[in-house]
Scaffold this active site. Structure first.
Site, PDB file in Angstrom:
ATOM      1  N   ARG A   9       0.847  -1.194   0.000  1.00 38.28           N
ATOM      2  CA  ARG A   9       0.000   0.000   0.000  1.00 38.28           C
ATOM      3  C   ARG A   9       0.881   1.243   0.000  1.00 38.28           C
ATOM      4  O   ARG A   9       2.065   1.183   0.331  1.00 38.28           O
ATOM      5  CB  ARG A   9      -0.905   0.019   1.223  1.00 38.28           C
ATOM      6  CG  ARG A   9      -1.956  -1.079   1.252  1.00 38.28           C
ATOM      7  CD  ARG A   9      -2.681  -1.075   2.580  1.00 38.28           C
ATOM      8  NE  ARG A   9      -3.327   0.213   2.828  1.00 38.28           N
ATOM      9  CZ  ARG A   9      -3.716   0.625   4.028  1.00 38.28           C
ATOM     10  NH1 ARG A   9      -3.490  -0.110   5.105  1.00 38.28           N
ATOM     11  NH2 ARG A   9      -4.311   1.801   4.163  1.00 38.28           N
ATOM     12  N   SER A  11       0.461   3.940   1.920  1.00 42.93           N
ATOM     13  CA  SER A  11       0.444   4.728   3.149  1.00 42.93           C
ATOM     14  C   SER A  11       1.851   4.847   3.717  1.00 42.93           C
ATOM     15  O   SER A  11       2.738   4.041   3.429  1.00 42.93           O
ATOM     16  CB  SER A  11      -0.480   4.078   4.190  1.00 42.93           C
ATOM     17  OG  SER A  11       0.106   2.889   4.691  1.00 42.93           O
ATOM     18  N   LYS A  82      -2.200  -8.763  10.014  1.00 50.88           N
ATOM     19  CA  LYS A  82      -3.561  -8.665  10.550  1.00 50.88           C
ATOM     20  C   LYS A  82      -4.568  -8.198   9.495  1.00 50.88           C
ATOM     21  O   LYS A  82      -5.770  -8.399   9.650  1.00 50.88           O
ATOM     22  CB  LYS A  82      -3.599  -7.740  11.769  1.00 50.88           C
ATOM     23  CG  LYS A  82      -3.364  -6.277  11.488  1.00 50.88           C
ATOM     24  CD  LYS A  82      -3.370  -5.466  12.774  1.00 50.88           C
ATOM     25  CE  LYS A  82      -3.138  -3.978  12.531  1.00 50.88           C
ATOM     26  NZ  LYS A  82      -4.224  -3.354  11.750  1.00 50.88           N
ATOM     27  N   ASP A  83      -4.088  -7.558   8.414  1.00 53.61           N
ATOM     28  CA  ASP A  83      -4.981  -7.107   7.349  1.00 53.61           C
ATOM     29  C   ASP A  83      -5.208  -8.168   6.287  1.00 53.61           C
ATOM     30  O   ASP A  83      -6.050  -7.996   5.399  1.00 53.61           O
ATOM     31  CB  ASP A  83      -4.403  -5.860   6.663  1.00 53.61           C
ATOM     32  CG  ASP A  83      -4.397  -4.646   7.570  1.00 53.61           C
ATOM     33  OD1 ASP A  83      -5.222  -4.604   8.510  1.00 53.61           O
ATOM     34  OD2 ASP A  83      -3.556  -3.757   7.355  1.00 53.61           O
ATOM     35  N   SER A 119     -12.456  -0.814  14.746  1.00 54.65           N
ATOM     36  CA  SER A 119     -12.388  -2.271  14.844  1.00 54.65           C
ATOM     37  C   SER A 119     -13.446  -2.773  15.805  1.00 54.65           C
ATOM     38  O   SER A 119     -13.504  -2.362  16.967  1.00 54.65           O
ATOM     39  CB  SER A 119     -10.997  -2.688  15.336  1.00 54.65           C
ATOM     40  OG  SER A 119     -11.014  -3.995  15.850  1.00 54.65           O
ATOM     41  N   LEU A 120     -14.289  -3.671  15.335  1.00 52.33           N
ATOM     42  CA  LEU A 120     -15.315  -4.245  16.200  1.00 52.33           C
ATOM     43  C   LEU A 120     -14.674  -5.039  17.337  1.00 52.33           C
ATOM     44  O   LEU A 120     -15.147  -4.992  18.474  1.00 52.33           O
ATOM     45  CB  LEU A 120     -16.234  -5.146  15.377  1.00 52.33           C
ATOM     46  CG  LEU A 120     -17.399  -5.801  16.122  1.00 52.33           C
ATOM     47  CD1 LEU A 120     -18.286  -4.763  16.768  1.00 52.33           C
ATOM     48  CD2 LEU A 120     -18.207  -6.681  15.170  1.00 52.33           C
ATOM     49  N   ARG A 121     -13.602  -5.735  17.044  1.00 54.10           N
ATOM     50  CA  ARG A 121     -12.874  -6.477  18.079  1.00 54.10           C
ATOM     51  C   ARG A 121     -12.458  -5.538  19.212  1.00 54.10           C
ATOM     52  O   ARG A 121     -12.669  -5.839  20.395  1.00 54.10           O
ATOM     53  CB  ARG A 121     -11.637  -7.148  17.468  1.00 54.10           C
ATOM     54  CG  ARG A 121     -10.656  -7.729  18.489  1.00 54.10           C
ATOM     55  CD  ARG A 121      -9.367  -8.169  17.817  1.00 54.10           C
ATOM     56  NE  ARG A 121      -8.685  -7.068  17.147  1.00 54.10           N
ATOM     57  CZ  ARG A 121      -7.883  -6.200  17.735  1.00 54.10           C
ATOM     58  NH1 ARG A 121      -7.660  -6.288  19.029  1.00 54.10           N
ATOM     59  NH2 ARG A 121      -7.278  -5.244  17.049  1.00 54.10           N
ATOM     60  N   ARG A 122     -11.869  -4.400  18.851  1.00 51.38           N
ATOM     61  CA  ARG A 122     -11.442  -3.439  19.868  1.00 51.38           C
ATOM     62  C   ARG A 122     -12.638  -2.805  20.565  1.00 51.38           C
ATOM     63  O   ARG A 122     -12.649  -2.631  21.783  1.00 51.38           O
ATOM     64  CB  ARG A 122     -10.588  -2.349  19.228  1.00 51.38           C
ATOM     65  CG  ARG A 122      -9.203  -2.809  18.809  1.00 51.38           C
ATOM     66  CD  ARG A 122      -8.506  -1.741  17.993  1.00 51.38           C
ATOM     67  NE  ARG A 122      -7.143  -2.124  17.621  1.00 51.38           N
ATOM     68  CZ  ARG A 122      -6.485  -1.619  16.592  1.00 51.38           C
ATOM     69  NH1 ARG A 122      -7.076  -0.697  15.825  1.00 51.38           N
ATOM     70  NH2 ARG A 122      -5.258  -2.010  16.323  1.00 51.38           N
ATOM     71  N   ARG A 139     -11.745   7.189  10.803  1.00 51.33           N
ATOM     72  CA  ARG A 139     -11.191   6.777   9.518  1.00 51.33           C
ATOM     73  C   ARG A 139      -9.853   7.463   9.263  1.00 51.33           C
ATOM     74  O   ARG A 139      -9.521   8.457   9.898  1.00 51.33           O
ATOM     75  CB  ARG A 139     -12.168   7.129   8.387  1.00 51.33           C
ATOM     76  CG  ARG A 139     -13.525   6.446   8.524  1.00 51.33           C
ATOM     77  CD  ARG A 139     -14.412   6.732   7.322  1.00 51.33           C
ATOM     78  NE  ARG A 139     -14.745   8.153   7.222  1.00 51.33           N
ATOM     79  CZ  ARG A 139     -15.332   8.703   6.169  1.00 51.33           C
ATOM     80  NH1 ARG A 139     -15.646   7.947   5.136  1.00 51.33           N
ATOM     81  NH2 ARG A 139     -15.602   9.984   6.158  1.00 51.33           N
ATOM     82  N   GLY A 140      -9.111   6.917   8.326  1.00 56.11           N
ATOM     83  CA  GLY A 140      -7.863   7.537   7.921  1.00 56.11           C
ATOM     84  C   GLY A 140      -6.639   6.790   8.413  1.00 56.11           C
ATOM     85  O   GLY A 140      -6.733   5.855   9.211  1.00 56.11           O
ATOM     86  N   ASN A 141      -5.468   7.219   7.932  1.00 51.57           N
ATOM     87  CA  ASN A 141      -4.224   6.603   8.362  1.00 51.57           C
ATOM     88  C   ASN A 141      -3.860   7.080   9.764  1.00 51.57           C
ATOM     89  O   ASN A 141      -4.582   7.880  10.377  1.00 51.57           O
ATOM     90  CB  ASN A 141      -3.098   6.876   7.362  1.00 51.57           C
ATOM     91  CG  ASN A 141      -2.837   8.369   7.173  1.00 51.57           C
ATOM     92  OD1 ASN A 141      -2.901   9.151   8.110  1.00 51.57           O
ATOM     93  ND2 ASN A 141      -2.547   8.772   5.947  1.00 51.57           N
ATOM     94  N   THR A 144      -3.571  10.886  10.233  1.00 48.91           N
ATOM     95  CA  THR A 144      -4.881  11.524  10.126  1.00 48.91           C
ATOM     96  C   THR A 144      -5.670  11.326  11.412  1.00 48.91           C
ATOM     97  O   THR A 144      -6.307  12.253  11.928  1.00 48.91           O
ATOM     98  CB  THR A 144      -5.665  10.937   8.943  1.00 48.91           C
ATOM     99  OG1 THR A 144      -4.958  11.202   7.734  1.00 48.91           O
ATOM    100  CG2 THR A 144      -7.057  11.543   8.852  1.00 48.91           C
ATOM    101  N   ARG A 145      -5.609  10.128  11.956  1.00 48.87           N
ATOM    102  CA  ARG A 145      -6.336   9.850  13.194  1.00 48.87           C
ATOM    103  C   ARG A 145      -5.758  10.637  14.370  1.00 48.87           C
ATOM    104  O   ARG A 145      -6.502  11.168  15.200  1.00 48.87           O
ATOM    105  CB  ARG A 145      -6.307   8.346  13.489  1.00 48.87           C
ATOM    106  CG  ARG A 145      -7.018   7.516  12.433  1.00 48.87           C
ATOM    107  CD  ARG A 145      -7.028   6.039  12.788  1.00 48.87           C
ATOM    108  NE  ARG A 145      -7.534   5.243  11.664  1.00 48.87           N
ATOM    109  CZ  ARG A 145      -8.018   4.023  11.777  1.00 48.87           C
ATOM    110  NH1 ARG A 145      -8.074   3.437  12.953  1.00 48.87           N
ATOM    111  NH2 ARG A 145      -8.444   3.365  10.723  1.00 48.87           N
ATOM    112  N   CYS A 230     -15.323 -13.354   7.784  1.00 45.12           N
ATOM    113  CA  CYS A 230     -16.696 -12.842   7.748  1.00 45.12           C
ATOM    114  C   CYS A 230     -16.908 -11.706   8.750  1.00 45.12           C
ATOM    115  O   CYS A 230     -17.991 -11.555   9.311  1.00 45.12           O
ATOM    116  CB  CYS A 230     -17.675 -13.976   8.028  1.00 45.12           C
ATOM    117  SG  CYS A 230     -17.519 -15.373   6.898  1.00 45.12           S
TER     118      CYS A 230
END
Length: 285
Positions: A9, A11, A82-83, A119-122, A139-141, A144-145, A230
């Site tokens: 990527r 980034s 992880k991605d 992240s739903l996990r987090r 959102r964002g890198n 940005t965050r 999923c």
């Protein structure tokens, strides 16, 4: 002369991580010519799904890179493991030494009332740790965050420690969560080199770390067994105990009921994949 095209990527973090891999190769093959090719992925083009689906979509940051690999435009790809979806078209051919595998909290004041995390996990784990805080998507890198945090849009962020450290931003870390507080994503902190099957990647012996490999296999096996492709909230963390044995911790969260299923198992490193499957079966039985 060894000439390589590495896809990743575009980034800042992805490029920095890919340079770590390139430097490992250059240490063993100083005359190698390495070209890092930045590829824009669906996740880079459109982050809208993260505002509605707090877990994101597995594969959003890998699909275009795998397409370039398929077309022969790159020799191999570098991803944050992880991605990378648990089931991929192309194999992982090398695993980097592991960076900090845990999640980190970054705050702009002592009163953490609004925490940003996509992240739903987090998010589900944060709900237990900070029951009075509001957890909202961001959102964002990384930069940005952090800018949104500094502007007061959030009072806290949760990010991967490894990413912050690889960008030289470890001074922003307020707290590093233990696995008992927030179980990390499977493979977090490990960089994956993905290549074509049956191709000779002899030069990646300079990169491959056997401890990371065994941990990654166990964690991803656990995730795969529970359906990690999923958008299921799953965490896993493996530790190497000695030359022969390892420990694996795993977490599955039922989003609807908010019920946590967790456990751990010890076993042989050469049975890492089996350990992941067994642990998944045990915690869901």
């Amino acid at each position: 002369m060894l000439e390589l095209r590495i896809g990743t990527r575009g980034s800042q973090l992805a490029l920095a991580q890919t340079k770590l891999i390139a430097d490992k190769i250059l240490n063993s093959y100083p005359d190698a010519k390495i070209n890092i090719i930045a590829i824009k992925t669906q996740g880079d083009k459109n982050l809208a799904p993260f505002s509605s689906d707090l877990n994101g979509i597995k594969g959003m940051f890998t699909f275009e890179i795998e397409q370039a690999l398929s077309r022969g435009e790159i020799d191999f790809a570098v991803h944050s493991l992880k991605d990378l979806p648990a089931n991929t078209k192309f194999p992982v051919i090398a695993y980097s030494s592991r960076g900090n595998p845990f999640d980190a909290l970054v705050v702009n004041n002592d009163n953490v009332k609004v925490i940003g995390s996509s992240s739903l996990r987090r998010r589900l784990q944060l709900e237990r740790l900070y029951p009075d805080a509001k957890i909202i998507p961001v959102r964002g890198n990384i930069n940005t965050r952090l800018a949104k945090l500094d502007d007061g849009e959030f009072s806290g962020l949760v990010l991967a420690s490894a990413g912050l450290e690889r960008l030289g931003l470890e001074n922003r870390i307020t707290k590093i969560f233990t696995p008992d507080e927030i179980m990390p994503a499977p493979g977090q902190g490990i960089l994956a080199c993905q290549g074509r099957p049956d191709e000779d990647y002899f030069y990646l012996k300079a990169v491959n770390d056997e401890c990371s490999r065994d941990c990654a296999i166990a964690e991803r096996s656990f995730a795969r067994e529970l359906g990690a492709g999923c958008n299921v909230p799953i965490g896993a963390y493996a530790e190497i105990l000695d030359d022969e044995r390892m420990k694996l911790k795993g977490l599955f969260i039922d989003e609807r009921t908010r019920k946590f299923y967790s456990g751990e198992i010890e076993g042989r490193r050469d049975e890492a994949e089996i350990l992941g499957k067994i642990l998944a079966e045990v915690i869901m039985s």
